[in-house]
Design a protein around this motif. Structure first.
Motif, PDB file in Angstrom:
ATOM      1  N   ASN A 505      39.434  22.339  35.110  1.00 14.62           N
ATOM      2  CA  ASN A 505      39.320  20.866  35.830  1.00 14.62           C
ATOM      3  C   ASN A 505      37.663  20.236  34.879  1.00 14.62           C
ATOM      4  O   ASN A 505      36.994  20.864  35.246  1.00 14.62           O
ATOM      5  CB  ASN A 505      38.786  21.391  37.712  1.00 14.62           C
ATOM      6  CG  ASN A 505      38.255  20.108  38.135  1.00 14.62           C
ATOM      7  OD1 ASN A 505      38.194  19.290  37.333  1.00 14.62           O
ATOM      8  ND2 ASN A 505      38.432  20.584  39.496  1.00 14.62           N
ATOM      9  N   PRO A 506      38.231  19.400  34.688  1.00 13.73           N
ATOM     10  CA  PRO A 506      37.280  19.079  33.941  1.00 13.73           C
ATOM     11  C   PRO A 506      35.438  18.524  34.706  1.00 13.73           C
ATOM     12  O   PRO A 506      34.572  19.045  34.030  1.00 13.73           O
ATOM     13  CB  PRO A 506      38.292  17.032  34.013  1.00 13.73           C
ATOM     14  CG  PRO A 506      39.354  17.456  33.298  1.00 13.73           C
ATOM     15  CD  PRO A 506      39.639  18.809  34.856  1.00 13.73           C
ATOM     16  N   VAL A 507      36.277  17.703  35.901  1.00 16.36           N
ATOM     17  CA  VAL A 507      34.783  17.965  36.472  1.00 16.36           C
ATOM     18  C   VAL A 507      34.087  19.356  37.270  1.00 16.36           C
ATOM     19  O   VAL A 507      33.034  19.457  36.554  1.00 16.36           O
ATOM     20  CB  VAL A 507      35.220  17.169  37.643  1.00 16.36           C
ATOM     21  CG1 VAL A 507      34.363  16.930  38.180  1.00 16.36           C
ATOM     22  CG2 VAL A 507      35.903  15.519  37.773  1.00 16.36           C
ATOM     23  N   LYS A 508      34.621  20.150  37.162  1.00 16.15           N
ATOM     24  CA  LYS A 508      34.222  21.363  37.799  1.00 16.15           C
ATOM     25  C   LYS A 508      33.924  22.039  36.453  1.00 16.15           C
ATOM     26  O   LYS A 508      32.718  22.908  36.453  1.00 16.15           O
ATOM     27  CB  LYS A 508      34.888  22.388  38.288  1.00 16.15           C
ATOM     28  CG  LYS A 508      34.712  23.541  39.026  1.00 16.15           C
ATOM     29  CD  LYS A 508      36.151  23.888  40.270  1.00 16.15           C
ATOM     30  CE  LYS A 508      35.201  25.581  40.216  1.00 16.15           C
ATOM     31  NZ  LYS A 508      36.429  26.155  41.013  1.00 16.15           N
ATOM     32  N   HIS A 509      34.397  22.491  35.393  1.00 14.02           N
ATOM     33  CA  HIS A 509      34.094  23.280  34.424  1.00 14.02           C
ATOM     34  C   HIS A 509      33.771  22.970  33.189  1.00 14.02           C
ATOM     35  O   HIS A 509      32.709  23.013  32.049  1.00 14.02           O
ATOM     36  CB  HIS A 509      35.456  24.077  34.651  1.00 14.02           C
ATOM     37  CG  HIS A 509      35.900  24.746  35.542  1.00 14.02           C
ATOM     38  ND1 HIS A 509      37.360  24.494  35.984  1.00 14.02           N
ATOM     39  CD2 HIS A 509      35.493  25.723  35.977  1.00 14.02           C
ATOM     40  CE1 HIS A 509      37.173  25.580  36.861  1.00 14.02           C
ATOM     41  NE2 HIS A 509      35.790  25.979  36.947  1.00 14.02           N
ATOM     42  N   SER A 510      33.666  21.078  33.375  1.00 17.69           N
ATOM     43  CA  SER A 510      32.868  20.200  32.220  1.00 17.69           C
ATOM     44  C   SER A 510      33.555  21.007  30.891  1.00 17.69           C
ATOM     45  O   SER A 510      33.134  21.134  29.217  1.00 17.69           O
ATOM     46  CB  SER A 510      31.798  20.609  31.718  1.00 17.69           C
ATOM     47  OG  SER A 510      30.926  19.963  32.709  1.00 17.69           O
ATOM     48  N   LEU A 511      35.281  20.660  30.915  1.00 22.46           N
ATOM     49  CA  LEU A 511      36.438  21.142  29.890  1.00 22.46           C
ATOM     50  C   LEU A 511      37.167  20.489  30.222  1.00 22.46           C
ATOM     51  O   LEU A 511      37.538  19.611  30.786  1.00 22.46           O
ATOM     52  CB  LEU A 511      36.413  22.867  30.271  1.00 22.46           C
ATOM     53  CG  LEU A 511      35.477  23.659  29.970  1.00 22.46           C
ATOM     54  CD1 LEU A 511      36.071  25.223  30.009  1.00 22.46           C
ATOM     55  CD2 LEU A 511      34.792  23.998  28.399  1.00 22.46           C
ATOM     56  N   ASP A 512      38.630  20.348  28.566  1.00 25.69           N
ATOM     57  CA  ASP A 512      38.964  20.129  28.667  1.00 25.69           C
ATOM     58  C   ASP A 512      39.800  20.254  30.019  1.00 25.69           C
ATOM     59  O   ASP A 512      40.006  21.551  30.743  1.00 25.69           O
ATOM     60  CB  ASP A 512      40.521  19.717  26.964  1.00 25.69           C
ATOM     61  CG  ASP A 512      39.615  19.195  26.570  1.00 25.69           C
ATOM     62  OD1 ASP A 512      38.551  18.046  26.274  1.00 25.69           O
ATOM     63  OD2 ASP A 512      40.211  19.548  25.622  1.00 25.69           O
ATOM     64  N   GLY A 513      41.196  19.422  30.968  1.00 21.43           N
ATOM     65  CA  GLY A 513      42.343  20.012  31.616  1.00 21.43           C
ATOM     66  C   GLY A 513      42.899  20.598  31.240  1.00 21.43           C
ATOM     67  O   GLY A 513      43.803  19.995  30.358  1.00 21.43           O
ATOM     68  N   ALA A 514      43.008  22.353  32.066  1.00 16.25           N
ATOM     69  CA  ALA A 514      44.632  22.621  31.064  1.00 16.25           C
ATOM     70  C   ALA A 514      45.097  23.822  31.914  1.00 16.25           C
ATOM     71  O   ALA A 514      44.193  23.857  33.915  1.00 16.25           O
ATOM     72  CB  ALA A 514      44.655  23.135  30.189  1.00 16.25           C
ATOM     73  N   PHE A 515      45.595  23.906  32.383  1.00 20.08           N
ATOM     74  CA  PHE A 515      46.901  24.932  33.272  1.00 20.08           C
ATOM     75  C   PHE A 515      47.922  25.979  32.581  1.00 20.08           C
ATOM     76  O   PHE A 515      48.410  25.972  31.730  1.00 20.08           O
ATOM     77  CB  PHE A 515      47.777  23.522  34.165  1.00 20.08           C
ATOM     78  CG  PHE A 515      48.877  24.832  35.160  1.00 20.08           C
ATOM     79  CD1 PHE A 515      48.393  25.031  36.359  1.00 20.08           C
ATOM     80  CD2 PHE A 515      49.648  25.233  34.752  1.00 20.08           C
ATOM     81  CE1 PHE A 515      49.168  25.756  37.344  1.00 20.08           C
ATOM     82  CE2 PHE A 515      50.343  26.065  35.956  1.00 20.08           C
ATOM     83  CZ  PHE A 515      50.484  25.833  36.798  1.00 20.08           C
ATOM     84  N   ALA A 516      47.840  27.114  33.373  1.00 21.01           N
ATOM     85  CA  ALA A 516      48.723  27.887  33.039  1.00 21.01           C
ATOM     86  C   ALA A 516      48.806  29.243  33.894  1.00 21.01           C
ATOM     87  O   ALA A 516      48.010  29.657  34.776  1.00 21.01           O
ATOM     88  CB  ALA A 516      47.755  29.399  31.497  1.00 21.01           C
ATOM     89  N   ALA A 517      50.305  29.454  33.527  1.00 17.58           N
ATOM     90  CA  ALA A 517      50.673  30.068  34.698  1.00 17.58           C
ATOM     91  C   ALA A 517      51.674  31.417  33.750  1.00 17.58           C
ATOM     92  O   ALA A 517      51.683  31.723  33.360  1.00 17.58           O
ATOM     93  CB  ALA A 517      52.186  29.900  35.609  1.00 17.58           C
ATOM     94  N   ARG A 518      51.184  32.903  34.874  1.00 16.49           N
ATOM     95  CA  ARG A 518      51.772  33.951  34.100  1.00 16.49           C
ATOM     96  C   ARG A 518      52.905  34.570  34.890  1.00 16.49           C
ATOM     97  O   ARG A 518      52.175  34.933  36.071  1.00 16.49           O
ATOM     98  CB  ARG A 518      50.143  35.070  33.701  1.00 16.49           C
ATOM     99  CG  ARG A 518      50.499  36.374  32.750  1.00 16.49           C
ATOM    100  CD  ARG A 518      50.038  37.155  32.597  1.00 16.49           C
ATOM    101  NE  ARG A 518      49.925  38.540  32.393  1.00 16.49           N
ATOM    102  CZ  ARG A 518      49.225  39.436  31.113  1.00 16.49           C
ATOM    103  NH1 ARG A 518      49.076  38.584  30.177  1.00 16.49           N
ATOM    104  NH2 ARG A 518      49.948  40.205  30.606  1.00 16.49           N
ATOM    105  N   LEU A 519      53.916  35.017  34.150  1.00 14.36           N
ATOM    106  CA  LEU A 519      55.275  34.676  34.764  1.00 14.36           C
ATOM    107  C   LEU A 519      55.377  36.607  34.583  1.00 14.36           C
ATOM    108  O   LEU A 519      55.859  36.855  32.928  1.00 14.36           O
ATOM    109  CB  LEU A 519      55.741  34.380  35.347  1.00 14.36           C
ATOM    110  CG  LEU A 519      55.117  32.891  35.172  1.00 14.36           C
ATOM    111  CD1 LEU A 519      56.689  31.237  35.220  1.00 14.36           C
ATOM    112  CD2 LEU A 519      55.097  33.003  36.677  1.00 14.36           C
ATOM    113  N   ASN A 520      55.830  37.781  35.078  1.00 17.19           N
ATOM    114  CA  ASN A 520      56.508  38.731  34.377  1.00 17.19           C
ATOM    115  C   ASN A 520      57.476  38.309  34.963  1.00 17.19           C
ATOM    116  O   ASN A 520      58.504  38.320  35.812  1.00 17.19           O
ATOM    117  CB  ASN A 520      55.893  40.169  35.426  1.00 17.19           C
ATOM    118  CG  ASN A 520      54.081  40.456  35.067  1.00 17.19           C
ATOM    119  OD1 ASN A 520      53.286  39.722  34.212  1.00 17.19           O
ATOM    120  ND2 ASN A 520      53.876  41.027  36.077  1.00 17.19           N
TER     121      ASN A 520
END
Ligand code: SAM
Length: 523
Positions: A505-520
């Motif tokens: 989360n850009p606001v919380k982590h001072s990084l770009d916003g990104a998402f990932a889900a790991r699915l088995n």
């Protein structure tokens, strides 16, 4: 050349998760610009003499802004050119406004980068002020493009950069006079003098956040300079406070991260040593042991050849953390299904310790070629096989199954607006519908390539729940053979959502916003 290109693409890879297809569309449909009234292209002007009276950074900024808005150029690519691209840039200046200025020095270059980036980001806000100071709406609506850019630059410099008003007025009036005509200079003078007087009285004509949801969103969109549809979407998903913080983040100067190329046995300590010798201020990443954060000095790193020689890459930590979610292991066969320009491919290859293979697929042949060239300079090309194909076609015919599949899907790029100054204006609400449909199709295809007991990682550089959680939930309904593998053991806990997904989360982590889900995939 390939190295320069690869830097450009790296920088934009992590910043440009936006689907390149839709950006290209914008590029194609934009008309060549003319410096005069909006409308047909004016014939090229005759080259004139060097003009030493006009400030070079303003002339170059105005022309870059014209190229971005009417010529389809991308802001980050123009800024990355930096020093050494001077004569090419000056010929654009000459063709557009009819004269050259003196060459840009380092300070001018920094100013151009700040002014162009800031003027694009703040476009809606600046236009609101300019429009409010015109006699009537028609004057604003029919304003010739170059005049508008000069006014935007001046208003940005006075209001946002707090530069001395008298100098800004003087310089921009001169630019309008020389580049257009004396009357244009008088017009700029009139608008800017009104602006300065209102600023001094603290009485700028700004909208109030009041009324119904729609009116509030419009006011916020003007105050923080974003499209109204984005504001409405974020207020809906994040609430007013978080949406406001996100817009403030998007308008701030972006920071960058560098990844030491461990694939060539270069450690973070080696990288730190080089940065220290170059006097580039840096901080160690707390999230990834290969990464270093820098706020300034990227040009120094480029000029010193660190990217060209494959010593390190420009990569946001959020992208690195997606690789942590994949967790490539020596000996694995990993399909990187939307790989180009290859930021994650290269990082994954460097995790294999010489054993295994990354199959890097992309529908875009040019970007894939750049990936191949960069893999050579990073000395991980023996661990990467490129495949030029549409994933949907490939998955129909291919029989091979992979240990892991990473689907780093084309997306809106709404998590990277701080780095991509112009993206907010190019992205449309309708794109979201097209993108989510494409993401569903790609997820279905990617899932076919995962072996039984294997792993599928779906990622985006968006913070939009419809592109993220929404796509995964819909996918799991269509594919009960897959289940969520919470990312708790792969990334620091502050990045793990209640559903077990990765979210920066850009606001919380001072990084770009990104998402990932790991699915088995079930055995
Ligand atoms: C977000 S970018 C990938 C960035 C890359 N993973 C990285 O880290 O540098 C999405 C990529 O998907 C590719 N793409 C879009 N549609 C595709 C398709 N149908 N098949 C394969 N690749 C596709 C685009 O060309 C683009 O390079």
């Amino acid at each position: 050349m390939a190295q320069l290109l690869s830097f450009r693409v790296y920088l934009s890879a992590e910043t440009q998760k936006a689907s390149s297809e839709s950006l290209k569309r914008t590029q194609k449909t934009r008309k060549p610009f003319s410096p005069g009234r909006r409308g047909p292209v004016a014939p090229p002007r005759k080259p004139q003499n060097l003009n030493l009276e006009v400030s070079p950074h303003r002339a170059v900024s105005a022309v870059r802004l014209m190229r971005i808005e009417y010529g389809g150029a991308f802001a980050d690519l123009l800024n990355e050119k930096g020093k050494g691209s001077g004569s090419n840039e000056m010929s654009y200046v000459e063709r557009t406004i009819g004269f050259r200025t003196r060459d840009l020095d380092d300070r001018d270059l920094r100013l151009v980068t700040d002014v162009v980036g800031g003027t694009i980001r703040w476009r809606r806000f600046l236009d609101h002020l300019i429009g409010s100071l015109c006699h009537n709406e028609r004057t604003f609506r029919n304003m010739e493009p170059l005049l508008l850019q000069i006014l935007r630059i001046a208003v940005y410099e006075i209001i946002k950069l707090d530069m001395p008003s008298y100098a800004v007025v003087d310089e921009n009036v001169r630019l309008a006079k020389v580049a257009l005509r004396p009357g244009a200079g008088d017009f700029v003078n009139g608008i800017l003098r009104k602006l300065v007087s209102l600023k001094e009285k603290d009485a700028l004509p700004l909208p109030k956040v009041e009324g119904d949801d729609r009116a509030q969103a419009r006011a916020l969109a003007t105050l923080h300079s974003h499209p109204v549809w984005m504001v409405r979407r974020w207020v809906k998903y994040l609430g007013l406070d978080e949406a406001t913080k996100l817009m403030i983040w998007n308008n701030s100067d972006p920071g960058f991260s560098l990844r030491a190329n461990t694939g060539r046995d270069i450690t973070r300590a080696d990288l730190v040593e080089r940065l220290e010798s170059l006097k580039v201020p840096h901080e160690l990443s707390l999230n990834l042991e290969e990464f270093v954060r820098i706020k300034t000095g990227l040009q120094t790193v480029v000029q010193a050849g660190l990217l060209k020689e494959g010593f390190c890459s420009v990569q946001d930590e959020s992208a690195g953390l997606i690789v942590s979610v994949v967790k490539p292991q020596p000996g694995e066969r990993i399909m990187d299904a939307c790989a180009a320009p290859g930021g994650k491919t290269l990082f994954m290859a460097s995790c294999l310790k010489g054993q295994g293979m990354i199959y890097a697929m992309d529908v875009n042949e040019g970007r894939l070629r750049i990936l191949g060239e960069t893999a050579k300079s990073h000395q991980v090309d023996g661990l990467i096989t490129t495949i030029h194909s549409d994933l949907r076609v490939f998955a129909e015919t291919n029989e091979v199954r992979y240990d892991k599949v990473l689907l780093d899907a084309p997306c809106s790029g709404l998590g990277v607006l701080s780095k991509r100054a112009d993206l907010r204006w190019n992205r449309k609400l309708e794109d979201m519908v097209e993108l989510t449909k494409l993401q569903d199709e790609l997820l279905d295809s990617a899932s076919k390539l995962v072996k039984h007991g294997g792993v599928l990682v779906y990622s985006t550089c968006s913070i939009d729940p419809e592109e993220n959680e929404g796509r995964v939930e819909a996918f799991l309904q269509r594919h009960p053979e897959f289940s969520i593998d919470p990312v708790t053991s792969f990334v620091p806990s502050s990045f793990v959502t209640s559903q077990g997904f990765f979210l920066s989360n850009p606001v919380k982590h001072s990084l770009d916003g990104a998402f990932a889900a790991r699915l088995n995939r079930a055995l």
